[in-house]
Structures are given as C-alpha cells and as structure tokens.
Design a protein around this motif. Structure first.
Motif, PDB file in Angstrom:
ATOM      1  N   ILE A 194      17.406  -5.858 -28.930  1.00 38.61           N
ATOM      2  CA  ILE A 194      18.137  -5.015 -27.980  1.00 38.61           C
ATOM      3  C   ILE A 194      17.397  -5.087 -26.640  1.00 38.61           C
ATOM      4  O   ILE A 194      16.208  -4.773 -26.560  1.00 38.61           O
ATOM      5  CB  ILE A 194      18.202  -3.551 -28.451  1.00 38.61           C
ATOM      6  CG1 ILE A 194      18.915  -3.461 -29.812  1.00 38.61           C
ATOM      7  CG2 ILE A 194      18.917  -2.684 -27.417  1.00 38.61           C
ATOM      8  CD1 ILE A 194      19.005  -2.047 -30.360  1.00 38.61           C
ATOM      9  N   SER A 195      18.099  -5.500 -25.602  1.00 37.84           N
ATOM     10  CA  SER A 195      17.478  -5.566 -24.273  1.00 37.84           C
ATOM     11  C   SER A 195      17.593  -4.208 -23.587  1.00 37.84           C
ATOM     12  O   SER A 195      18.696  -3.672 -23.431  1.00 37.84           O
ATOM     13  CB  SER A 195      18.163  -6.634 -23.411  1.00 37.84           C
ATOM     14  OG  SER A 195      17.795  -7.912 -23.873  1.00 37.84           O
ATOM     15  N   VAL A 196      16.453  -3.663 -23.217  1.00 37.95           N
ATOM     16  CA  VAL A 196      16.397  -2.358 -22.550  1.00 37.95           C
ATOM     17  C   VAL A 196      15.697  -2.618 -21.211  1.00 37.95           C
ATOM     18  O   VAL A 196      14.524  -2.329 -21.039  1.00 37.95           O
ATOM     19  CB  VAL A 196      15.601  -1.351 -23.418  1.00 37.95           C
ATOM     20  CG1 VAL A 196      15.697   0.057 -22.825  1.00 37.95           C
ATOM     21  CG2 VAL A 196      16.102  -1.347 -24.848  1.00 37.95           C
ATOM     22  N   ASP A 197      16.443  -3.240 -20.296  1.00 38.66           N
ATOM     23  CA  ASP A 197      15.796  -3.835 -19.123  1.00 38.66           C
ATOM     24  C   ASP A 197      16.567  -3.626 -17.823  1.00 38.66           C
ATOM     25  O   ASP A 197      16.360  -4.364 -16.854  1.00 38.66           O
ATOM     26  CB  ASP A 197      15.577  -5.335 -19.366  1.00 38.66           C
ATOM     27  CG  ASP A 197      16.891  -6.090 -19.572  1.00 38.66           C
ATOM     28  OD1 ASP A 197      17.963  -5.465 -19.415  1.00 38.66           O
ATOM     29  OD2 ASP A 197      16.849  -7.286 -19.879  1.00 38.66           O
ATOM     30  N   GLY A 198      17.474  -2.667 -17.806  1.00 38.14           N
ATOM     31  CA  GLY A 198      18.230  -2.428 -16.572  1.00 38.14           C
ATOM     32  C   GLY A 198      19.299  -3.471 -16.313  1.00 38.14           C
ATOM     33  O   GLY A 198      19.864  -3.510 -15.221  1.00 38.14           O
ATOM     34  N   GLY A 199      19.569  -4.319 -17.306  1.00 37.94           N
ATOM     35  CA  GLY A 199      20.682  -5.266 -17.175  1.00 37.94           C
ATOM     36  C   GLY A 199      20.330  -6.569 -16.491  1.00 37.94           C
ATOM     37  O   GLY A 199      21.192  -7.200 -15.863  1.00 37.94           O
ATOM     38  N   ILE A 200      19.076  -7.020 -16.642  1.00 40.43           N
ATOM     39  CA  ILE A 200      18.649  -8.262 -15.979  1.00 40.43           C
ATOM     40  C   ILE A 200      19.603  -9.429 -16.288  1.00 40.43           C
ATOM     41  O   ILE A 200      19.949 -10.212 -15.424  1.00 40.43           O
ATOM     42  CB  ILE A 200      17.202  -8.632 -16.411  1.00 40.43           C
ATOM     43  CG1 ILE A 200      16.224  -7.611 -15.843  1.00 40.43           C
ATOM     44  CG2 ILE A 200      16.822 -10.039 -15.957  1.00 40.43           C
ATOM     45  CD1 ILE A 200      14.806  -7.744 -16.360  1.00 40.43           C
ATOM     46  N   GLY A 201      20.059  -9.483 -17.532  1.00 42.12           N
ATOM     47  CA  GLY A 201      20.872 -10.618 -17.975  1.00 42.12           C
ATOM     48  C   GLY A 201      22.261 -10.655 -17.376  1.00 42.12           C
ATOM     49  O   GLY A 201      22.940 -11.681 -17.473  1.00 42.12           O
TER      50      GLY A 201
END
Ligand code: NAD
Length: 267
Positions: A256-263
C-alpha cells in the motif's frame, strides 16, 4: 471497536519514527508489542511513553544478527504467548547520495552496510519469525518506501535496497502462503529520526533535521497531496489494516503506497 485485540506483535526499529508510531497505534488497537532496536535508552523511552506500557516488551539487538532476532521472537512468545505479526521496519537512508559523489571504497562500504540493515535485516527477521507465524496464521508487514517504486527517494544504494525489499515481500508472500500473509506499506517522506550509514559518516545525521531546516516559504513537494502530513502517526492506518485477519484475510503480496500520490503525478 479495536482491530487487533489480543494480537502479539514484534516490530524491528520500534523505538523511533514509524516503528514507534505503529507500536503505539497497535497498543491502542488492543495488541501487545515487542519493540526491537539497537538503542536501549530509546527503547526504554518508547515503552514508558506507550499508551499502555504494561503491554510493551523491549528487546535490544541488531537486525543484522540472526541470533538477536531469534532471541526477540522467543522473548515475545514467552511474554505474550504467541506471535501474530512481524513488522520488519528498522532501516537507514543514504541521504540521496548519488553515484557520482561516491568513490569506489565508499560505495562498497555503504552498499554492504545499508543492504545489511535494510534487506538482510528484513530477511533474517522473517526467517526468525515464520515458524511462530505459521502457528497463528499470522502475517509479516514490511516498511517499504516511495523508493521501492520511484527514483530520487534515495541515492542508488537506498533505492536499490527498497526495490529489493519489495521483491523480498512478494517472494515471501508466495513462499509462505497459504498460512502466512506478507505485505508492505510504502511510506513517503516522514519527519522521523532516520539516520544514514556510519560508513558515510552519516550515523548521527537525521532526516528530521531537514524537516526542521525547511524554510516556511519553501515550495511544497511536487506530489498531488502536497499538503499531506509528514507525522509518522498519520501513516499507521495501513499497518493496522494489513495486520488484521478480519480486515485483510485475502490480502497478500501487496504494497500500500502511503506517499501523497507520487505515482499519479502528471507532467
Ligand atoms: P527512525 O530512525 O526513526 O527509525 C528506525 C529505527 O531502526 C530506529 O529505532 C533505529 O534505532 C533502528 N535501527 C536502525 N538500524 C538498526 C539495526 N542495525 N538494528 C536494530 N535497529 C536498528 O527512522 P524511520 O524513518 O522511522 O525508519 C523506519 C523505516 O521507514 C525504514 O525502513 C525507512 O527506510 C522507512 N522509510 C522512512 C521514510 C522517512 O521519510 N522517514 C520514508 C519511507 C520509508
């Protein structure tokens, strides 16, 4: 309603940063936690500051030592009776040191030190824990990073280590199925005490200092949720979700990416 009632959890690097935040959150959700790390004073402080210190065990050791990790698993099971979740988390960063700024000797030493903590440390922790996790149909959660998917979250050594950890997570999800689930949480930038390799003289340098130094008029990060939190406590929800058998029973091999939506950043 608590999501982790009676769970017994071992967290490497649980005395600081995201590891400590996850430990506190898991205790709030009904779990007991063993926090493992290489700094005894930091572990004691984290335990004393827990929402319920009576449900916290501290174990001092180094994630590069299989013997230390086996001792941590044994101590957790002795104290709490079982092991439901391993959070493999202890890590170091390279402060984005680029290849062109590393001579060959520094590169060799940095690679050996950083991979030994960030990759071998995760693999040895999984090896120490899987037998107990099979008994409980438990799970492993690995702290990954935006650097597991994207460039410039680190230099080549850190980015490679976090890509490697992603591969490790997916391989172990395959190998340990159907009894043990293995997932990851790919965190973006957090204001923690993340340190660098001693081999680059960065053992005392902390990522937190760059947050402290940030000018109020500095441009926001170029990510869709550019005003998202950098407080590690705001990154803990995905760990709770993935640890819970009730909520995540069919989920394995996922990050799960929890990164502010970098992708989903556009041009
Ligand atoms: P942190 O320094 O606050 O926490 C790391 C913990 O690991 C510390 O308690 C440290 O003492 C411990 N540790 C380090 N080396 C160890 C070793 N050899 N043996 C035992 N314990 C050791 O930093 P953090 O940011 O909370 O880092 C935790 C994880 O989060 C790391 O895997 C890091 O790569 C990842 N991460 C951090 C960020 C960020 O911006 N801070 C972003 C993405 C991912």
């Amino acid at each position: 309603m608590s999501w982790l009632p009676g769970y017994s959890v071992l967290i490497t690097g649980g005395g600081s940063g995201i590891g400590r935040a996850v430990a506190d959150r898991f205790v709030t959700e009904g779990a007991s936690v063993a926090i493992f790390g290489n700094d005894a004073a930091q572990l004691a402080e984290a335990a004393a500051g827990s929402p319920d210190p009576s449900r916290v065990l501290t174990v001092e050791g180094d994630v590069r030592s299989s013997a230390d990790l086996h001792r941590a698993v044994a101590a957790t099971v002795t104290r709490f009776g079982r092991l439901d979740t391993l959070v493999a988390n202890a890590g170091i960063w390279d402060f984005q040191r680029q290849l062109t700024r590393l001579d060959a000797a520094a590169l060799e030493a940095t690679f050996d030190e950083l991979f030994s903590v960030n990759v071998k440390g995760y693999l040895l922790a999984a090896e120490a824990a899987w037998r107990e996790l099979v008994k409980t149909r438990g799970s492993i959660i690995m702290t990954l990073s935006n650097a597991s998917f994207h460039v410039n979250g680190g230099g080549p050594v850190y980015t490679a280590s976090k890509h490697a950890a992603l591969g490790l997570m997916r391989e172990l999800a395959y190998e340990l199925a159907p009894k043990v689930r293995v997932n990851g949480v790919a965190c973006g930038g957090m204001n923690t005490d993340l340190r660098g390799p001693a081999s680059l003289d960065m053992g005392e340098r902390s990522i937190g200092a760059s947050f402290a130094k940030k000018r109020p008029d500095a441009p926001p990060p170029v990510i869709p949720l550019h005003d998202s939190s950098t407080d590690p406590r705001d990154f803990t929800g995905s760990y709770v979700l993935l640890a819970s058998r009730e909520q995540s029973g069919p989920i394995t091999g996922q990050a799960i990416s929890v990164d502010g939506g970098i992708g989903v950043r556009g041009f």
